[in-house]
Design a protein around this motif. Structure first.
Motif, PDB file in Angstrom:
ATOM      1  N   ILE A 341       0.827  -1.125  -0.042  1.00 48.71           N
ATOM      2  CA  ILE A 341       0.020   0.043  -0.045  1.00 48.71           C
ATOM      3  C   ILE A 341       0.870   1.382  -0.117  1.00 48.71           C
ATOM      4  O   ILE A 341       1.640   1.613   1.058  1.00 48.71           O
ATOM      5  N   ASP A 342       1.031   1.629  -1.100  1.00 54.74           N
ATOM      6  CA  ASP A 342       1.795   3.187  -1.221  1.00 54.74           C
ATOM      7  C   ASP A 342       1.294   3.762  -2.522  1.00 54.74           C
ATOM      8  O   ASP A 342       0.207   3.450  -3.082  1.00 54.74           O
ATOM      9  N   GLU A 343       2.145   4.704  -3.067  1.00 54.15           N
ATOM     10  CA  GLU A 343       1.498   5.603  -3.965  1.00 54.15           C
ATOM     11  C   GLU A 343       1.789   4.919  -5.182  1.00 54.15           C
ATOM     12  O   GLU A 343       0.815   5.172  -6.204  1.00 54.15           O
ATOM     13  N   GLN A 344       2.816   3.899  -5.615  1.00 45.58           N
ATOM     14  CA  GLN A 344       2.820   3.272  -6.551  1.00 45.58           C
ATOM     15  C   GLN A 344       1.716   2.413  -6.648  1.00 45.58           C
ATOM     16  O   GLN A 344       1.192   2.158  -7.803  1.00 45.58           O
ATOM     17  N   SER A 345       1.146   1.799  -5.671  1.00 44.75           N
ATOM     18  CA  SER A 345       0.377   0.676  -5.671  1.00 44.75           C
ATOM     19  C   SER A 345      -1.263   1.464  -5.964  1.00 44.75           C
ATOM     20  O   SER A 345      -2.139   0.849  -6.638  1.00 44.75           O
ATOM     21  N   GLU A 346      -1.242   2.441  -5.318  1.00 44.32           N
ATOM     22  CA  GLU A 346      -2.547   3.103  -5.657  1.00 44.32           C
ATOM     23  C   GLU A 346      -2.828   3.514  -6.826  1.00 44.32           C
ATOM     24  O   GLU A 346      -3.952   3.448  -7.491  1.00 44.32           O
ATOM     25  N   ALA A 347      -1.521   3.699  -7.908  1.00 42.67           N
ATOM     26  CA  ALA A 347      -1.909   4.084  -9.278  1.00 42.67           C
ATOM     27  C   ALA A 347      -2.458   2.760  -9.957  1.00 42.67           C
ATOM     28  O   ALA A 347      -2.738   2.919 -11.016  1.00 42.67           O
ATOM     29  N   LYS A 436      -9.757 -19.657  -5.310  1.00 39.09           N
ATOM     30  CA  LYS A 436      -8.561 -20.009  -4.313  1.00 39.09           C
ATOM     31  C   LYS A 436      -7.813 -18.731  -3.611  1.00 39.09           C
ATOM     32  O   LYS A 436      -8.104 -17.548  -4.244  1.00 39.09           O
ATOM     33  N   TRP A 437      -7.280 -18.999  -2.801  1.00 43.35           N
ATOM     34  CA  TRP A 437      -6.824 -17.906  -2.055  1.00 43.35           C
ATOM     35  C   TRP A 437      -5.883 -16.964  -2.723  1.00 43.35           C
ATOM     36  O   TRP A 437      -6.109 -15.734  -2.806  1.00 43.35           O
ATOM     37  N   GLU A 438      -5.127 -17.498  -3.672  1.00 43.35           N
ATOM     38  CA  GLU A 438      -4.242 -16.571  -4.479  1.00 43.35           C
ATOM     39  C   GLU A 438      -4.935 -15.763  -5.350  1.00 43.35           C
ATOM     40  O   GLU A 438      -4.818 -14.687  -5.619  1.00 43.35           O
ATOM     41  N   ALA A 439      -5.989 -16.382  -5.914  1.00 44.15           N
ATOM     42  CA  ALA A 439      -7.177 -15.607  -6.793  1.00 44.15           C
ATOM     43  C   ALA A 439      -7.700 -14.300  -6.009  1.00 44.15           C
ATOM     44  O   ALA A 439      -7.835 -13.226  -6.415  1.00 44.15           O
ATOM     45  N   MET A 440      -8.320 -14.690  -4.794  1.00 47.04           N
ATOM     46  CA  MET A 440      -8.714 -13.532  -4.087  1.00 47.04           C
ATOM     47  C   MET A 440      -7.705 -12.728  -3.661  1.00 47.04           C
ATOM     48  O   MET A 440      -8.025 -11.435  -3.737  1.00 47.04           O
ATOM     49  N   VAL A 441      -6.523 -12.803  -3.211  1.00 48.40           N
ATOM     50  CA  VAL A 441      -5.541 -12.006  -3.004  1.00 48.40           C
ATOM     51  C   VAL A 441      -5.410 -10.844  -4.214  1.00 48.40           C
ATOM     52  O   VAL A 441      -5.159  -9.748  -4.122  1.00 48.40           O
ATOM     53  N   GLU A 442      -5.399 -11.509  -5.535  1.00 47.51           N
ATOM     54  CA  GLU A 442      -5.081 -10.775  -6.801  1.00 47.51           C
ATOM     55  C   GLU A 442      -6.198  -9.627  -6.814  1.00 47.51           C
ATOM     56  O   GLU A 442      -5.933  -8.648  -7.325  1.00 47.51           O
ATOM     57  N   TYR A 443      -7.443 -10.329  -6.683  1.00 51.37           N
ATOM     58  CA  TYR A 443      -8.638  -9.426  -6.793  1.00 51.37           C
ATOM     59  C   TYR A 443      -8.657  -8.266  -5.929  1.00 51.37           C
ATOM     60  O   TYR A 443      -9.097  -7.223  -6.219  1.00 51.37           O
ATOM     61  N   MET A 444      -8.146  -8.490  -4.791  1.00 51.75           N
ATOM     62  CA  MET A 444      -8.113  -7.535  -3.738  1.00 51.75           C
ATOM     63  C   MET A 444      -7.233  -6.415  -3.923  1.00 51.75           C
ATOM     64  O   MET A 444      -7.287  -5.171  -3.584  1.00 51.75           O
ATOM     65  N   ALA A 445      -5.799  -6.987  -4.581  1.00 47.41           N
ATOM     66  CA  ALA A 445      -4.876  -6.133  -4.697  1.00 47.41           C
ATOM     67  C   ALA A 445      -5.271  -5.237  -5.655  1.00 47.41           C
ATOM     68  O   ALA A 445      -4.540  -4.029  -5.827  1.00 47.41           O
ATOM     69  N   GLN A 446      -6.037  -5.549  -6.551  1.00 48.12           N
ATOM     70  CA  GLN A 446      -6.469  -4.725  -7.828  1.00 48.12           C
ATOM     71  C   GLN A 446      -7.703  -3.863  -7.748  1.00 48.12           C
ATOM     72  O   GLN A 446      -7.978  -2.988  -8.503  1.00 48.12           O
ATOM     73  N   SER A 447      -8.502  -4.068  -6.716  1.00 42.89           N
ATOM     74  CA  SER A 447      -9.493  -3.413  -6.580  1.00 42.89           C
ATOM     75  C   SER A 447      -9.515  -2.197  -5.269  1.00 42.89           C
ATOM     76  O   SER A 447      -8.463  -2.049  -4.912  1.00 42.89           O
TER      77      SER A 447
END
Length: 562
Positions: A341-347, A436-447
């Motif tokens: 969670i930082d300025e780069q991820s926010e973008a 699966k867990w990995e897919a959920m993490v990916e969706y949360m990271a992108q949303s």
């Protein structure tokens, strides 16, 4: 209806006997318990032998027992340090060799929901603290074996259990606790069914400690009747009945029973619920160690069970709160490592809204769909009017619905798909069943936003996952998400509360309209808040309550190590 009628009659006779002839009733119960213990002795011996065999094979695969223990010892070092002196008179070393059998009553252990995460983290914490103990799960999941269950636990929750010391015993009467088995008097029927299901479990094996992790208080009550020397524990995710449920019967109430208390039929339903609440309170008072998953659940359980527990003086330790809050374990550390969670991820975040919840009626997916449609339709129209060009650099958000789906939920998902089409947002709604867990993490990271729509959600593990992943939360203005999770940090909000289609739509707009700097600050506050619900905090509290049960077991049998 034949089975239903028989079970109702048997239950009525049992209740009458327990009230009017308690001495005879308890004496009869002990005789039945003695028979069950003798009948299951052979299975107990075979289970112990099987554990030893699997442990030996496991140790051979990793060369030495030192290597087997080293990883677990390092992993549990901080928790062990916190537990020093927790035993009576500071005794600790002598307690390390307890090798009894702990029975976990969880008939739907392979469901993959938040309740199952609690079960597996509880077993993991128990294995780390008590490596010599044997954990047995009573389940009705006949279609999967031990290896398949443990594999799914790893894939769904990223939890790795020590296979040799965990076993599964398969129940044959799980249908008795399904709501479909009891089209009338459902609450009482399922509770009666849990008694027979527990009897089914005890015919397979009588444990040294019996713990219910699904909310079947009547099952633990049966254990106290049959086996007075077996301490009982309960992890309560939500009360079977609560004052909120009783209030919901009134006109204007919320939930799936809203307004059901109106008229003559409603009065009868209200009276039935009050009678059931009285029975539920009495059986709950017999449980030795009670843990609740949230402040909301604790308040309701205290109001129901508390008065009866005080009369029976069932508190196991005067220094421990009788009915304590043990927040469910959430993979906060895993999410922190996986998602920055930082300025780069926010973008890189999309303007998507994610909803992680099993596809059940109480999760209120329909309301969330309607709220999303109300919010998104103007943006969809603007995008189409612009010839597909994104207006003002605001891409149209998506609603991503992620959840485990039972066979009985397939029609519900189909209905939701039809509703999305009728609302004109089907292009922007994505269904992800059994992720699966990995897919959920990916969706949360992108949303950008995480939503919860359940009224009086008892806790909300998914909401904590949202926070740990840096999502801005929009949750129902009730229950655990309101009281325990989406609360202010340092005087600033970590999300939004809503209770209607209009309020949810407005909250979506607020969350997705925040300036980048403000959004980043809110995500970081939410992550700091989520650390209260880590697996380590859960493990420490769980083990403390487990130690009470072990101490009780030793007191009741009069010898150490049994």
């Amino acid at each position: 209806m034949g089975v239903v009628s028989v079970l109702l009659s048997v239950c009525f006779a049992v209740v009458i006997a327990s009230i009017f002839i308690p001495a005879t009733f308890h004496a009869s119960g002990r005789l039945v318990g003695k028979y069950l213990r003798g009948a299951s002795r052979t299975r107990r011996e075979l289970l112990i032998a099987r554990t030893a065999k699997e442990q030996k094979e496991y140790e051979e695969r990793v060369n030495t027992e030192r290597e087997v223990r080293r990883k677990d010892s390092d992993e549990w070092e901080e928790v062990e340090g916190a537990l020093v002196g927790s035993a009576a008179n500071g005794e600790q070393a002598a307690d390390q060799d307890w090798s009894g059998i702990i029975g976990f009553f969880h008939p739907f252990c392979n469901a993959g929901g938040g309740g199952e995460r609690v079960l597996w983290e509880a077993i993991r914490a128990t294995q780390l603290r008590r490596p010599e103990a044997i954990c047995v799960v009573y389940t009705g999941d006949h279609d999967v074996d031990k290896s398949a269950i443990l594999k799914r636990v790893e894939e769904r929750f990223n939890i790795h259990l020590h296979a040799p010391s965990i076993h599964f015993l398969y129940l044959t009467k799980r249908d008795y606790v399904l709501s479909s088995t009891w089209p009338r008097f459902t609450l009482l029927g399922q509770s009666i069914g849990s008694i027979f299901l527990a009897l089914d479990a005890f015919q397979l094996l009588v444990p040294d400690i019996f713990i219910d992790t699904m909310g079947y208080a009547f099952a633990t009550w049966l254990s106290t009747i049959l086996f007075p020397d077996v301490p009982t524990g309960a992890y309560v995710h939500y009360p079977t009945i609560s004052t909120d449920m009783l209030d919901s019967l009134s006109s204007g109430g919320q939930g799936i029973h809203a307004g059901a208390g109106v008229g003559l039929r409603g009065l009868l339903k209200r009276a039935y619920w009050h009678i059931f609440a009285s029975l539920y309170s009495r059986v709950g008072s017999t449980i030795d160690v009670v843990m609740t998953n949230s402040s909301w659940t604790q308040a309701h359980i205290k109001s129901l069970w508390g008065p009866f527990r005080k009369r029976q003086n069932t508190t196991t330790n005067q220094d421990t709160e009788d009915i304590s809050v043990v927040f469910p374990p959430v993979a906060v550390a895993d999410l922190e490592r996986a998602i920055h969670i930082d300025e780069q991820s926010e973008a890189t975040r999309r303007r998507d809204i994610v909803y992680i919840a099993q596809f059940r009626p109480e999760k209120n997916h329909e309301m969330i769909l309607r709220a999303f449609a109300s919010f998104a339709r103007p943006e969809i129209k603007a995008s189409k009017d612009g010839g597909g060009v994104i207006i003002g650099r605001r891409p149209v958000p998506r609603l991503i619905l992620i959840g485990n789906m039972r066979a009985s939920d397939e029609m519900r998902v189909y209905t939701l798909r039809v509703l999305a089409r009728e609302l004109g947002v089907d292009e922007y709604v994505k269904f992800v069943p059994d992720a699966k867990w990995e897919a959920m993490v990916e969706y949360m990271a992108q949303s950008s936003v995480g939503v919860n729509g359940m009224w009086s959600e008892h806790f909300g593990i998914g909401v904590v996952e949202y926070q740990a992943a840096g999502l801005i939360c929009v949750v129902h203005d009730s229950g655990g998400p309101k009281m325990d999770i989406v609360v202010d940090v340092e005087g600033e909000p970590t999300g939004y509360h809503a209770s209607s289609v209009e309020e949810y739509a407005a909250a979506f707009d607020k969350a997705l309209s925040l300036p980048a700097e403000e959004a980043l600050k809110m995500r970081l506050r939410a992550r700091r808040s989520a650390r209260r619900f880590s697996t380590q905090v859960f493990g420490e509290k769980w083990v403390r309550r487990m130690e009470e049960l072990i101490r009780l077991r030793r007191q009741r049998v009069g010898v150490r190590g049994l």
